[in-house]
Design an enzyme around this catalytic site. Sequence first.
Site, PDB file in Angstrom:
ATOM      1  CB  CYS A   1      41.790  44.909  51.763  1.00 12.79           C
ATOM      2  SG  CYS A   1      41.314  45.075  49.920  1.00 12.79           S
TER       3      CYS A   1
ATOM      4  CD  GLU B   1      44.974  38.214  50.480  1.00  9.99           C
ATOM      5  OE1 GLU B   1      44.150  37.669  49.742  1.00  9.99           O
ATOM      6  OE2 GLU B   1      46.099  39.255  49.924  1.00  9.99           O
TER       7      GLU B   1
END
Length: 528
Positions: A90, A120
Site C-alpha cells: 500500500c 504491517e
Amino acid sequence: MAKTAGFCMGVKRAMDIVLDAVEEEKELYTYGPLIHNPQVIEMLESKNVKVIKNLDSVQSGTVVIRTHGITPAVRQEIKAKGVKINDATCPLVARVQSIIKKHANKGYYTVIIGDEGHAEIVGLMGFTSGKGFVIGTVEDAEKLPPMDKVCVVGQTTLDVSKYKEITKRLKEKYPDCVIAETICDATEDRQGEVLRLAKEVDAMIVVGGKNSANTTRLAKVSESAGIPTFLIETEAELDESKISRFNIIGVTAGASTPNWMIMRVVKRLEEIEKRSRKGFQKLYNAAEFLIRSNLYIALGAAFLTYGISYLSGIEPSVYFMAVSFLYFFSMYNINHIADKDSVRINEPDRIEFYEKNRDILLKIGVTASLVSLALSAFSGFTSFLLMLISICLGIAYSVKIFPSYISRHIKYQRLKDIPASKDVFVALAWATVCVLVPASAKVWGGINFSIMASFVFVFLISYIRSVLFDIRDIQGDRFVGRETIPILIGKEKTKIFLLAISGLAAIGLFIFSRIGWLSSLGYLLIIP
C-alpha cells in the site's frame, strides 16, 4: 449502509496488480496473504495464486509483495532468489516505511504504535535499523527506556483516538520527539462514519476478515459507541434470532472486504426482515421472482418495443411486443446460467435461484427463443433472419466458439472474452429486436430515417444502462477476468464517457424530433 464500506485504495491497487499478473504469469505467489480476507484469498487460490510464508518452495515465477509490506531483508532475499518482484505494498504503508528509514539513518529510535506481530508492523520494524519499539497502550509507553532522538509512527489502520492518546503521553515523555501522522484517511473516515451511524441505528454489522486489524477496530469503535455489534465474515454467520430483535441495523465493512460479500450480508438481512413482516411476504416474493427470473427485463423490452414503434411513426403491435418479451426472457436467463461465476460474485442473491431452477429455466428459455423465432417467421424473411442472427449471437456470447485443440492458441475463445464487447452486444440486441424486427415487417422500401434514428437511440440508452452495471460490478468482473469499459479506462473516465453519450442521445432526440424523423414523443424523452 456505510458509504465507506469495502475495498480501500491500497487494497484495490493490490487486487489490480495480482489480477493483471494472473493473466501474464504462469507461477504467481504472494509473500503472505495479499490482504486479510479469507474469502478473497480463497478466490485468488482458485486462480492459482499461491500464498507463501518463505521462499523455500519458490524456484521461478513472480512474487507479489502483500499490501502490508515486507522488511528490507526479505526483499533482498527475494531478489537473491532471482524471481520477479511485483510490489503491491500500500502506498500509505510505503510512506511510513520511508519516514522510519529517513529518521533511522539520522540515528533516531522508532516507536511504532500498533499491534505487535501484525504483518504491517513486522515490515515496519525492518526499517528501524534495530532501534525500534512496538507499543499498543499508554502503559507500554511508560515502560520505554530513556531516548534522545525519537520518531513516532502508527500502524496505518490504528484507532485514531488511541493514537492521539498514546502520542500525547509520548510527547510528555520525549518533548523533542517527531510524531508523524500515518493513519490513512480511509481508516479515519470509516471510524468516523461508524460513530455517526451508531447514533442512527439499533445495532451494527461489521463485515470482514476476523484476522483483519482495520475490521476488528471498526467493531471495537462501534462497541465503544454503546450499540450491539456483530463482527462477521460471511452472511452464514448472521444469527437471525438475535438480529430480528432490532428495527434499524447499520452495515459497514473493513478495507479488505469485497463488495460481493457486503451484498450477500445485506441480502440476508433483507430476507430476515421479510420474514419478520409476514403481511408483505407475498408481495416481496412476487417482486423478487420478477427480478430473479428476468421477467421484469422481458416486460421492459415489450413496452420499449411498443414505445419505440410509436416514436418511429409505425403502428405499435402486441405481436412484436411478444417477440421482444420472449427473446429477452430467453437470452438473459440462458446467459446468466452460462455465466454463473460472474453471477455468483456480482449478483449473489440470484445464484441460489439459478442453481435451484437451472433445468426448468433452460427449458423455458430455449422454448421461448424458438417461439420468438417462429413468430418472427410469420412476419417475413427479414424479420426471421434478424431474429435468427440475434438468437445465435445471444447463445454464442457465453459459449466457447472453437474446439479445445484450437482455443488454446487463441486469446479470445468466446465473444464475451473480447474487451468491452458485452455492452456493445447487449445494445445491438436491444436495438435490433426492439426496433429493426418490428420495422422490417411494417416498413417497405428499406429502413427509413425514422427507423435509423430510433435504432441509434435504443442502442445508446441500452449501452449506457449496460455500462452503468459494469461500474457496479467492477470488482467481480476483475475477478472473473472480464475487461469492461470501467476496468479498461477507470470509473471516473467511464462516468464522463457516459455523460457525453447521454448528451449526444438528448441532442439527437431533439434534432430528430424537430426535423420530423421522430414523433413528438422524442421531446418528452429528453426530460428524464
